[in-house]
Write an enzyme that holds these catalytic residues in place. Structure first.
Site, PDB file in Angstrom:
ATOM      1  CE  LYS A 411      -4.069  28.598   3.256  1.00  0.00           C
ATOM      2  NZ  LYS A 411      -3.497  28.617   1.893  1.00  0.00           N
ATOM      3  CD1 TRP A 511       3.193  36.881   5.695  1.00  0.00           C
ATOM      4  CD2 TRP A 511       3.990  34.803   5.474  1.00  0.00           C
ATOM      5  NE1 TRP A 511       4.040  36.643   6.746  1.00  0.00           N
ATOM      6  CE2 TRP A 511       4.554  35.375   6.648  1.00  0.00           C
ATOM      7  CE3 TRP A 511       4.358  33.506   5.129  1.00  0.00           C
ATOM      8  CZ2 TRP A 511       5.440  34.703   7.464  1.00  0.00           C
ATOM      9  CZ3 TRP A 511       5.230  32.820   5.950  1.00  0.00           C
ATOM     10  CH2 TRP A 511       5.766  33.412   7.087  1.00  0.00           C
ATOM     11  CG  HIS A 512      -1.292  31.906   1.702  1.00  0.00           C
ATOM     12  ND1 HIS A 512      -1.404  30.552   1.952  1.00  0.00           N
ATOM     13  CD2 HIS A 512       0.005  32.109   1.338  1.00  0.00           C
ATOM     14  CE1 HIS A 512      -0.230  29.966   1.758  1.00  0.00           C
ATOM     15  NE2 HIS A 512       0.642  30.902   1.400  1.00  0.00           N
ATOM     16  CE1 TYR A 513      -1.500  40.873   1.051  1.00  0.00           C
ATOM     17  CE2 TYR A 513      -0.362  39.693   2.807  1.00  0.00           C
ATOM     18  CZ  TYR A 513      -0.344  40.590   1.758  1.00  0.00           C
ATOM     19  OH  TYR A 513       0.829  41.203   1.403  1.00  0.00           O
TER      20      TYR A 513
END
Length: 560
Positions: A411, A511-513
């Site tokens: 990531k 999914w860390h927007y």
């Protein structure tokens, strides 16, 4: 009610609060949690919180100690189906996209699949469960008070967080990271520090998930109401007696299509607080008339309350690239436990043994047997195709299948690449349009390539060797990912393998927007919406970048 019974009742409430218990019915539901169809047509509260997610639950529990609080959550309750959030059901719950599911899927304009939570507890109900704090430099840059931050993290951890049981696959992965140069070995810690570490988890040792909804056990049950399946349509503002627009009322719809109003009590300190997440908060600001004027006019949003050009802008999503490694021996079911925090701002994480339903697994591996190009060696190709053929044959039974292998992901911290969000229409149920511009900035791509090189070194390490088929190269495992339908992007087939192109072709969301209502652009340092009274935003939409390797700890801390 007699004086004696009143005294007894107050003593009982005090005991329940002090013991960490709550008002629950026989099914374990909070008695202050109700379906929105039971809401009155009009009600009044000191605070109205829009969104009962990772920030909203912590915030509501805290405010209820001294004020009346209403929480409006568009989703349902995680207590209705508690086993759905257990570790063995992680993938099935995350990828479920039925009308009432806890996940609401969307596809960015970049062609990348993504998910929004739609449940009390928010992302903590459907995520990988990893718990890690933000780094000290992040806290300093945010100008938060370190003592308050520490106390708030501890408040969360007391209720939700556990030390994971590190078993075979995760242990080999950790040792492989160290062998790849990601040292020192920091052991078990919540701290965000360079090297390899074991982080916390919100899964207990039995595999049961503990979510932000559990933080409502801290709430005063007499001072809080939570309405579920409550879709907020807009926030209303007044300019009476004020030089700036002032939030005073919220309109929401229940599952039967009936509309309700919730109003702030007549007190200058009372507020509406948006905690609807990086997708929901900027969307609801725009639906309420706060955002870029020309864009709102194009969608017929009326009246324009405030021309706020930065609402929905500077939104970002941390890109993720995944390598799947089939294992020749059984692996444990584990989500993220181990992380390598590199000095070049790529985080290396891994999990093993995910369980997927028949439909999901068949769809995921459909066509994989044609995954190799002509350069693949026959021996390793036969090993991998045989492994996948065995898996696909087992699907004919129609049973849930545990994937015998693991995933190692990288990531990107930051990222430097930013995007924007726009309305598609004025229906709050629909997803807005969002473009994240993955890997638009060269520095993000450079981090990805370095991260993948670390992943390759970890896969090739002696420590990890027993969880990789002999003779299968990392290059062939990367080719495997190029053959999977993990996003809607067009693959760029070239004669020479290129890690930079691999990053672009196989990008996924972790999914860390975040962003869209950023501090200094949409809200001030106290999270008040600039130019508007009685309105704040408390969630990940305010972040300039995602904190730590997983943001949920910091989002809950911020709510506290």
């Amino acid at each position: 009610m007699t004086i004696i019974s009143c005294i007894f009742r107050n003593i009982l409430v005090a005991i329940l609060i002090l013991s960490g218990s709550c008002y629950c019915d026989k099914a374990g539901h909070y008695t202050f949690m109700k379906d929105a169809t039971l809401a009155p047509k009009h009600a009044r509260f000191d605070y109205i919180i829009i969104g009962g997610g990772t920030a909203g639950c912590a915030l509501a529990a805290t405010l209820s100690q001294n004020a009346s609080v209403l929480v409006l959550e568009r989703g349902g309750s995680p207590y209705d189906n508690p086993t759905a959030s257990d570790i063995g059901n992680f993938a099935n719950t995350l990828f479920n996209n039925t009308p009432n599911s806890w996940s609401q899927h969307f596809i960015s304009e970049d062609g990348v699949y993504n998910t929004r939570p739609r449940v009390l507890g928010g992302g903590s109900v459907i995520n990988g469960g990893f718990y890690t704090r933000a780094g000290d430099d992040y806290v300093d840059e945010a100008e938060w008070e370190m003592e308050e931050v520490e106390a708030s993290y501890q408040w969360v951890e007391k209720k939700l967080v556990f030390k994971p049981q590190v078993m075979g696959w995760q242990s080999a992965f950790k040792d492989g990271l160290l062998e790849a140069g990601e040292f020192p070995d920091n052991g078990f810690t919540y701290d965000h520090i360079y090297g390899t570490k074991i982080g916390g988890t919100i899964f207990d040792h039995a595999g049961h998930r503990h979510t932000a909804a559990n933080l409502l056990e801290y709430a005063d049950p007499e001072a809080i109401v939570v309405y579920l399946h409550a879709y907020v349509h807009k926030i209303l503002f007044t300019t009476k007696g004020s030089q700036k627009p002032k939030a005073y009322e919220v309109i929401f719809e229940d599952a039967n299509g009936m509309f309700h109003k919730a109003e702030l009590a007549n007190n200058a300190m009372n507020e509406v607080i948006l905690s609807a997440g990086a997708m929901g908060s900027p969307q609801l600001l725009m639906l309420s008339g706060v955002g870029p004027a020309a864009h709102l006019a194009a969608h017929g949003v009326n009246p324009l309350v405030l021309d706020h050009p930065m609402v929905g802008h500077e939104i970002a999503d941390n890109p993720m690239n995944v390598v799947f490694i089939p294992s020749p021996q059984p692996v444990e079911v584990s989500l993220i436990q181990t992380v390598g925090i590199t000095k070049f701002d790529s985080y290396i994480e891994g999990g093993s043994g995910l369980s997927l339903s028949f439909d999901l697994t068949r769809r995921f591996f459909d066509g994989v047997l044609n995954l190799f190009n002509e350069t693949s060696r026959t021996t390793s190709r036969n090993i991998l195709t045989h492994s996948i053929e065995v898996l696909l044959k087992s699907l004919d039974l129609g049973l849930d299948v545990m994937i015998n292998g693991g995933l190692i992901v990288q990531k990107i911290d930051g990222p430097a690449s930013k995007g924007h969000m726009e309305l598609r229409n004025t229906d709050p149920r629909d997803n807005p349009s969002v473009t994240f511009n993955y890997y638009q900035e060269p520095e993000d791509l450079n981090k990805c390539v370095k991260g993948l090189n670390t992943v390759i070194q970890t896969i090739n390490s002696k420590a990890f060797s027993k969880y990789k088929y002999p003779g299968v190269t990392a290059r062939e495992l990367l080719n495997l990912m190029l053959g999977l339908p993990i996003n809607l992007r067009t693959r760029h087939v070239t004669s020479t393998f290129n890690l930079t192109q691999f990053c672009i072709d196989t990008v996924m969301s972790i999914w860390h927007y975040h962003g869209g209502c950023q501090v200094g652009r949409v809200v001030d340092k106290n999270y008040k919406v600039i130019g508007i009274d009685s309105l704040r935003v408390i969630d990940g939409s305010t972040f300039l970048k995602s904190p730590g390797t997983n943001p949920q700890a910091t989002v809950m801390m911020l709510g506290r």
